[in-house]
Design a protein around this motif. Structure first.
Motif, short mmCIF file in Angstrom:
data_model
loop_
_atom_site.label_atom_id
_atom_site.label_comp_id
_atom_site.label_asym_id
_atom_site.label_seq_id
_atom_site.Cartn_x
_atom_site.Cartn_y
_atom_site.Cartn_z
N GLY A 37 0.78 -1.23 0.00
CA GLY A 37 0.00 0.00 0.00
C GLY A 37 0.82 1.28 0.00
N VAL A 38 1.98 1.26 0.64
CA VAL A 38 2.82 2.46 0.69
C VAL A 38 4.05 2.36 -0.21
CG1 VAL A 38 2.05 3.07 3.02
CG2 VAL A 38 4.11 1.68 2.72
N LYS A 39 4.06 1.38 -1.08
CA LYS A 39 5.23 1.09 -1.93
C LYS A 39 5.73 2.32 -2.67
CE LYS A 39 4.66 -1.32 -5.77
NZ LYS A 39 5.08 -0.58 -6.91
N ASP A 40 4.85 3.17 -3.13
CA ASP A 40 5.27 4.34 -3.90
C ASP A 40 5.99 5.39 -3.05
OD1 ASP A 40 4.26 3.19 -6.18
OD2 ASP A 40 2.34 4.22 -6.05
N LEU A 41 5.92 5.26 -1.73
CA LEU A 41 6.61 6.18 -0.83
C LEU A 41 8.00 5.69 -0.45
CD1 LEU A 41 3.68 6.96 1.64
CD2 LEU A 41 4.44 8.34 -0.31
N ILE A 42 8.34 4.47 -0.86
CA ILE A 42 9.60 3.84 -0.46
C ILE A 42 10.63 4.01 -1.57
CG2 ILE A 42 10.69 1.69 0.28
CD1 ILE A 42 8.46 2.71 2.18
N ARG A 43 11.82 4.48 -1.21
CA ARG A 43 12.91 4.64 -2.18
C ARG A 43 13.63 3.30 -2.31
NH1 ARG A 43 16.42 9.72 -1.39
NH2 ARG A 43 15.44 9.32 0.59
N ILE A 44 13.72 2.80 -3.52
CA ILE A 44 14.35 1.51 -3.81
C ILE A 44 15.57 1.71 -4.69
CG2 ILE A 44 14.02 -0.72 -4.99
CD1 ILE A 44 12.44 -0.53 -2.40
#
Length: 112
Positions: A37-44
């Motif tokens: 759900g919060v994947k787009d907020l995580i820097r990879i």
């Protein structure tokens, strides 16, 4: 200060402590899609993601206070999730900490 910390918005958890607390909990398979759900907020870092061990369990905490019951957050394992999604893997091993352990390893957020 912990060697490894996960921070999201105004919240933060001590991942080193969470890892130690996780030893008391079983490893279970987790459906990746339910955790993103919060994947787009995580820097990879895609290069790092290609090197991670998909057999190492994700660390997941129940979200406290105002969050609807049952909401969970991955505090360790986002690079593993990224790689698994790229490879089409649908589940990864995971450890869900209990609410007491979540509070013990939370450094800030939720009124503290």
């Amino acid at each position: 200060m912990p060697d490894e910390m996960f921070a999201l918005l105004g919240w933060a958890w001590d991942v080193d402590l969470a890892t130690r607390l996780a030893r008391r909990h079983p490893v279970r398979p987790a459906a990746i899609r339910t955790l993103t759900g919060v994947k787009d907020l995580i820097r990879i870092d895609p290069d790092h993601a290609m090197t991670v061990d998909l057999t190492r369990p994700l660390l997941i905490v129940p979200l406290p206070c105002a969050a609807p019951p049952g909401n969970r957050l991955v505090i360790d394992g986002w690079h593993r999730i990224h790689r698994a999604l790229d490879l089409g893997v649908k589940q990864l091993p995971a450890i869900l900490l209990d609410p007491g352990d979540e509070r013990t390893c939370r450094l800030r957020g939720g009124g503290i």
